[in-house]
Design a protein around this motif. Structure first.
Motif, PDB file in Angstrom:
ATOM      1  N   HIS A 254     -37.527   7.686 -54.703  1.00 10.96           N
ATOM      2  CA  HIS A 254     -36.345   7.057 -55.224  1.00 10.96           C
ATOM      3  C   HIS A 254     -36.236   5.688 -54.843  1.00 10.96           C
ATOM      4  O   HIS A 254     -35.574   5.224 -55.572  1.00 10.96           O
ATOM      5  N   ILE A 255     -36.099   5.697 -53.988  1.00  8.17           N
ATOM      6  CA  ILE A 255     -35.685   4.275 -53.111  1.00  8.17           C
ATOM      7  C   ILE A 255     -36.305   4.092 -52.171  1.00  8.17           C
ATOM      8  O   ILE A 255     -36.625   5.602 -51.542  1.00  8.17           O
ATOM      9  N   LEU A 256     -36.911   2.600 -51.800  1.00  8.18           N
ATOM     10  CA  LEU A 256     -37.198   2.738 -50.499  1.00  8.18           C
ATOM     11  C   LEU A 256     -36.749   1.525 -49.384  1.00  8.18           C
ATOM     12  O   LEU A 256     -35.869   0.750 -50.054  1.00  8.18           O
ATOM     13  N   ARG A 257     -35.675   2.236 -48.826  1.00 10.45           N
ATOM     14  CA  ARG A 257     -35.219   1.287 -47.016  1.00 10.45           C
ATOM     15  C   ARG A 257     -36.118   0.923 -46.492  1.00 10.45           C
ATOM     16  O   ARG A 257     -36.379   1.462 -45.919  1.00 10.45           O
ATOM     17  N   PHE A 258     -35.480  -0.366 -46.223  1.00  9.55           N
ATOM     18  CA  PHE A 258     -36.567  -1.116 -44.569  1.00  9.55           C
ATOM     19  C   PHE A 258     -35.366  -1.433 -43.480  1.00  9.55           C
ATOM     20  O   PHE A 258     -34.371  -1.625 -44.218  1.00  9.55           O
ATOM     21  N   ARG A 259     -35.509  -1.268 -42.506  1.00  8.85           N
ATOM     22  CA  ARG A 259     -34.772  -1.668 -41.313  1.00  8.85           C
ATOM     23  C   ARG A 259     -35.725  -2.486 -40.701  1.00  8.85           C
ATOM     24  O   ARG A 259     -36.935  -2.657 -40.458  1.00  8.85           O
ATOM     25  N   PHE A 260     -34.472  -3.687 -39.965  1.00 10.10           N
ATOM     26  CA  PHE A 260     -34.920  -4.643 -39.744  1.00 10.10           C
ATOM     27  C   PHE A 260     -34.475  -5.168 -37.903  1.00 10.10           C
ATOM     28  O   PHE A 260     -33.784  -5.425 -38.112  1.00 10.10           O
ATOM     29  N   ASP A 261     -35.552  -5.464 -37.050  1.00 10.06           N
ATOM     30  CA  ASP A 261     -35.405  -5.638 -35.401  1.00 10.06           C
ATOM     31  C   ASP A 261     -35.746  -7.173 -35.530  1.00 10.06           C
ATOM     32  O   ASP A 261     -36.704  -7.502 -35.293  1.00 10.06           O
ATOM     33  N   PRO A 262     -34.287  -7.993 -35.005  1.00 14.40           N
ATOM     34  CA  PRO A 262     -34.415  -9.090 -35.116  1.00 14.40           C
ATOM     35  C   PRO A 262     -35.322  -9.355 -33.873  1.00 14.40           C
ATOM     36  O   PRO A 262     -36.302  -9.999 -33.184  1.00 14.40           O
ATOM     37  N   ALA A 263     -35.470  -8.330 -32.366  1.00 12.97           N
ATOM     38  CA  ALA A 263     -35.918  -8.704 -31.530  1.00 12.97           C
ATOM     39  C   ALA A 263     -37.358  -8.700 -31.786  1.00 12.97           C
ATOM     40  O   ALA A 263     -38.213  -9.670 -31.030  1.00 12.97           O
ATOM     41  N   ALA A 264     -38.000  -8.105 -32.220  1.00 12.71           N
ATOM     42  CA  ALA A 264     -39.237  -7.211 -32.602  1.00 12.71           C
ATOM     43  C   ALA A 264     -39.495  -8.019 -33.555  1.00 12.71           C
ATOM     44  O   ALA A 264     -41.120  -8.216 -33.352  1.00 12.71           O
ATOM     45  N   LEU A 265     -39.154  -8.775 -34.212  1.00  6.48           N
ATOM     46  CA  LEU A 265     -39.636  -9.979 -35.033  1.00  6.48           C
ATOM     47  C   LEU A 265     -40.287 -11.160 -34.412  1.00  6.48           C
ATOM     48  O   LEU A 265     -40.161 -11.779 -34.602  1.00  6.48           O
ATOM     49  N   GLY A 266     -39.663 -11.302 -33.204  1.00 10.53           N
ATOM     50  CA  GLY A 266     -39.663 -12.442 -31.946  1.00 10.53           C
ATOM     51  C   GLY A 266     -37.995 -13.301 -33.087  1.00 10.53           C
ATOM     52  O   GLY A 266     -38.622 -14.380 -31.899  1.00 10.53           O
ATOM     53  N   LEU A 267     -37.039 -12.979 -33.070  1.00 14.15           N
ATOM     54  CA  LEU A 267     -36.292 -13.418 -33.300  1.00 14.15           C
ATOM     55  C   LEU A 267     -35.001 -13.267 -32.294  1.00 14.15           C
ATOM     56  O   LEU A 267     -33.754 -12.535 -33.373  1.00 14.15           O
ATOM     57  N   PRO A 268     -34.411 -12.614 -31.146  1.00 12.18           N
ATOM     58  CA  PRO A 268     -33.640 -11.772 -30.256  1.00 12.18           C
ATOM     59  C   PRO A 268     -32.476 -12.365 -30.718  1.00 12.18           C
ATOM     60  O   PRO A 268     -31.216 -11.813 -30.378  1.00 12.18           O
ATOM     61  N   GLU A 269     -32.352 -13.641 -30.874  1.00 15.71           N
ATOM     62  CA  GLU A 269     -30.951 -15.202 -30.767  1.00 15.71           C
ATOM     63  C   GLU A 269     -30.045 -14.204 -32.621  1.00 15.71           C
ATOM     64  O   GLU A 269     -29.019 -14.873 -32.577  1.00 15.71           O
ATOM     65  N   VAL A 270     -31.297 -14.054 -33.064  1.00 17.92           N
ATOM     66  CA  VAL A 270     -30.580 -13.277 -34.785  1.00 17.92           C
ATOM     67  C   VAL A 270     -29.839 -12.150 -34.404  1.00 17.92           C
ATOM     68  O   VAL A 270     -30.153 -11.115 -34.518  1.00 17.92           O
ATOM     69  N   ALA A 271     -28.499 -12.233 -35.054  1.00 21.76           N
ATOM     70  CA  ALA A 271     -27.472 -11.211 -35.970  1.00 21.76           C
ATOM     71  C   ALA A 271     -28.904 -10.160 -37.334  1.00 21.76           C
ATOM     72  O   ALA A 271     -28.838 -11.140 -37.930  1.00 21.76           O
ATOM     73  N   PRO A 272     -28.362  -8.772 -36.771  1.00 18.17           N
ATOM     74  CA  PRO A 272     -29.157  -8.253 -37.571  1.00 18.17           C
ATOM     75  C   PRO A 272     -28.164  -8.435 -38.667  1.00 18.17           C
ATOM     76  O   PRO A 272     -29.441  -8.829 -40.053  1.00 18.17           O
ATOM     77  N   THR A 273     -27.668  -8.779 -38.818  1.00 16.90           N
ATOM     78  CA  THR A 273     -26.599  -8.405 -40.508  1.00 16.90           C
ATOM     79  C   THR A 273     -27.062 -10.314 -41.377  1.00 16.90           C
ATOM     80  O   THR A 273     -27.751 -10.394 -42.192  1.00 16.90           O
ATOM     81  N   ALA A 274     -27.524 -11.195 -40.323  1.00 14.24           N
ATOM     82  CA  ALA A 274     -27.599 -12.378 -41.119  1.00 14.24           C
ATOM     83  C   ALA A 274     -28.981 -12.455 -40.835  1.00 14.24           C
ATOM     84  O   ALA A 274     -30.010 -12.878 -42.063  1.00 14.24           O
ATOM     85  N   LEU A 275     -30.657 -11.772 -40.017  1.00 13.31           N
ATOM     86  CA  LEU A 275     -31.067 -11.573 -40.086  1.00 13.31           C
ATOM     87  C   LEU A 275     -31.842 -10.751 -41.903  1.00 13.31           C
ATOM     88  O   LEU A 275     -32.545 -11.349 -42.501  1.00 13.31           O
ATOM     89  N   ARG A 276     -31.069  -9.743 -41.878  1.00 17.18           N
ATOM     90  CA  ARG A 276     -30.501  -9.261 -43.662  1.00 17.18           C
ATOM     91  C   ARG A 276     -30.669 -10.310 -44.493  1.00 17.18           C
ATOM     92  O   ARG A 276     -31.053 -10.294 -44.936  1.00 17.18           O
ATOM     93  N   ASP A 277     -29.735 -11.000 -44.635  1.00 18.19           N
ATOM     94  CA  ASP A 277     -29.360 -11.761 -45.308  1.00 18.19           C
ATOM     95  C   ASP A 277     -30.506 -12.563 -45.625  1.00 18.19           C
ATOM     96  O   ASP A 277     -30.748 -13.411 -46.608  1.00 18.19           O
ATOM     97  N   ALA A 278     -31.276 -12.768 -45.180  1.00 14.65           N
ATOM     98  CA  ALA A 278     -31.954 -13.904 -45.121  1.00 14.65           C
ATOM     99  C   ALA A 278     -32.965 -13.792 -45.463  1.00 14.65           C
ATOM    100  O   ALA A 278     -33.720 -14.620 -46.301  1.00 14.65           O
ATOM    101  N   LEU A 279     -33.621 -12.522 -44.715  1.00 17.09           N
ATOM    102  CA  LEU A 279     -34.673 -11.557 -45.320  1.00 17.09           C
ATOM    103  C   LEU A 279     -34.100 -11.049 -47.034  1.00 17.09           C
ATOM    104  O   LEU A 279     -35.337 -12.018 -47.685  1.00 17.09           O
ATOM    105  N   ARG A 280     -33.194 -10.937 -47.507  1.00 13.83           N
ATOM    106  CA  ARG A 280     -32.682 -10.548 -49.199  1.00 13.83           C
ATOM    107  C   ARG A 280     -32.688 -12.606 -49.908  1.00 13.83           C
ATOM    108  O   ARG A 280     -33.527 -12.150 -50.733  1.00 13.83           O
ATOM    109  N   ARG A 281     -32.643 -13.013 -49.382  1.00 15.48           N
ATOM    110  CA  ARG A 281     -32.655 -14.981 -50.083  1.00 15.48           C
ATOM    111  C   ARG A 281     -33.962 -15.117 -50.064  1.00 15.48           C
ATOM    112  O   ARG A 281     -34.627 -15.076 -51.317  1.00 15.48           O
TER     113      ARG A 281
END
Length: 430
Positions: free
Chosen positions: A304-331
């Motif tokens: 019904h809904i697809l939910r994706f979780r994002f890991d900054p460190a695994a993405l190669g961006l360990p200095e980025v906060a999870p909420t900041a990465l979430r907002d950036a990806l959304r944009r």
């Protein structure tokens, strides 16, 4: 490397394919509605056969239960179910900390106290271990949500319910057709509530709800409760006597007819959706730093809904906060034409209706159950999920959405090639 759309590049998803209709309305649906209008049976308690009774029989059969009762919406379905279970003032109902608000409002409507439990980080459903530690002498039921269309751990939760003599109410609003160990959701607890709201996998032309149960006494209480506590029986004159506190929560026959017509195509749509979503997720699964939804071997997902979780460190961006990465990806993804959304902004326990404990005034129903966990309690898994995840809703429900989902996958892959831009956007947002 293709330029990102937010920097002036061409979006990965062309604008002319972004709007996907749901529900799909066919001539059969229109005919079903007109048939009710022409037949004159426009309320569920009409003397003759109605579209509501037809839908109830059909849905009970496909869910594998003895009884189904149609009601006005999924929220009233939850409240009527709790009422039929005898849940009342001062009782406690365990509710997941991650769900739609209706799951937690339903106990309040019965003057019962919702006691929140944390959820599993992978399935997003109730964590049985956390449920167990929140059971008290006042606990009367576990409200189990099959969130996003994935069945919860009914083995463990069922065992808890049996050991502590608790009722299980399934909130299956998002999980029509999902299976758990071969059994349909809606047949796994004492009673279950479904939504037919227009955005659901099984929609009506507006609002509607269904309750399923094998217990004839529960089914009769729900039937009475949906119409003022009266006994409504075919062939028996209406006596207008309310035998207990009831509501006016009937399902309209027009809505029932529309949903029944949609039910004719439900399995075909579900098969296409399974194929489309699986191919989409298979592509995203190859990208680092993203956890895609799935289902264990013993269950099926209704998607019904697809939910994706994002890991900054695994993405190669360990200095980025999870909420900041979430907002950036959304944009960035929305600029590419992928309508990602945050959906819930806070865990249910942080909703104002619960933190301020206004309820029915004077602190009730909480005042009737002193010692209940306070609003300052934390739910770390639910909070983490909200902080680092985004959802995709509705667009993938259409059975012909496969090509669109592949464009969405193109967009994800394109964005993943621009991690430096993601880091820059996230840095500005943090």
């Amino acid at each position: 490397m293709t330029k990102l759309a937010m920097l002036g590049g061409t979006p990965a998803v062309p604008r002319d394919i972004r709007q996907v209709p749901w529900p799909i309305i066919t001539e059969e649906d229109r005919k079903a509605v007109v048939t009710v209008l022409d037949g004159g049976q426009l309320v569920s308690n009409a003397e003759n056969e109605t579209a509501v009774r037809d839908l109830e029989r059909r849905f009970a059969e496909r869910t594998g239960v003895a009884h189904c009762v149609g009601v006005s919406n999924g929220t009233t379905a939850l409240s009527l179910a709790l009422a039929a279970l005898g849940i009342g003032p001062g009782d406690e109902v365990i509710v997941p900390s991650l769900s739609f608000i209706a799951s937690a409002l339903a106990p309040l409507h019965q003057m019962a106290v919702p006691v929140f439990a944390d959820v599993d980080p992978v399935t997003f459903n109730l964590d049985p271990a956390d449920v167990e530690r929140r059971i008290t002498g006042r606990t009367r039921a576990i409200l189990v949500v099959h969130l996003h269309g994935l069945p919860a751990d009914m083995d463990a939760l069922g065992d808890l319910a049996r050991r502590h003599d608790l009722a299980i109410l399934e909130d299956a609003a998002q999980a029509h057709g999902a299976l758990y160990r071969g059994k349909p959701v809606g047949s796994l607890g004492d009673v279950a509530a479904f939504s037919l709201q227009v955005t659901k996998n099984l929609p009506t032309c507006g609002e509607g709800g269904l309750l399923t149960t094998d217990d004839p006494a529960l089914a009769e209480k729900v039937r009475m409760g949906r119409q003022f506590g009266e006994v409504i029986e075919s062939g028996r004159p209406r006596d207008y006597i309310s035998y207990f506190l009831g509501w006016n929560s009937k399902l309209n026959p027009i809505q029932a007819a529309f949903a029944a017509s949609q039910l004719d195509r439900f399995d075909d749509y579900a098969r296409h959706r399974q194929d489309n979503v699986t191919r989409f997720l298979d592509r995203l699964r190859e990208l680092p730093g993203i956890a895609v939804p799935g289902a264990p071997e013993h269950a099926t997902h209704a998607w019904h809904i697809l939910r994706f979780r994002f890991d900054p460190a695994a993405l190669g961006l360990p200095e980025v906060a999870p909420t900041a990465l979430r907002d950036a990806l959304r944009r960035v993804l929305r600029a590419e034409g992928v309508p990602m959304s945050q959906y819930q902004l806070v865990p249910l326990p942080e909703q104002k209706v619960f933190t301020d404990r206004i309820g029915f005034g004077s602190g009730y129903p909480w005042a009737a159950a002193e010692g209940t966990a306070g609003p300052d309690e934390r739910f770390p898994v639910a909070r983490a999920i909200i902080d680092d995840s985004l959802t995709l809703q509705k667009r993938h429900l259409h059975p012909d959405s496969g090509p669109l989902l592949q464009r969405y996958a193109d967009a994800f892959e394109k964005v993943w090639q621009h991690r430096d831009v993601l880091a820059a956007v996230a840095g500005r947002a943090s």
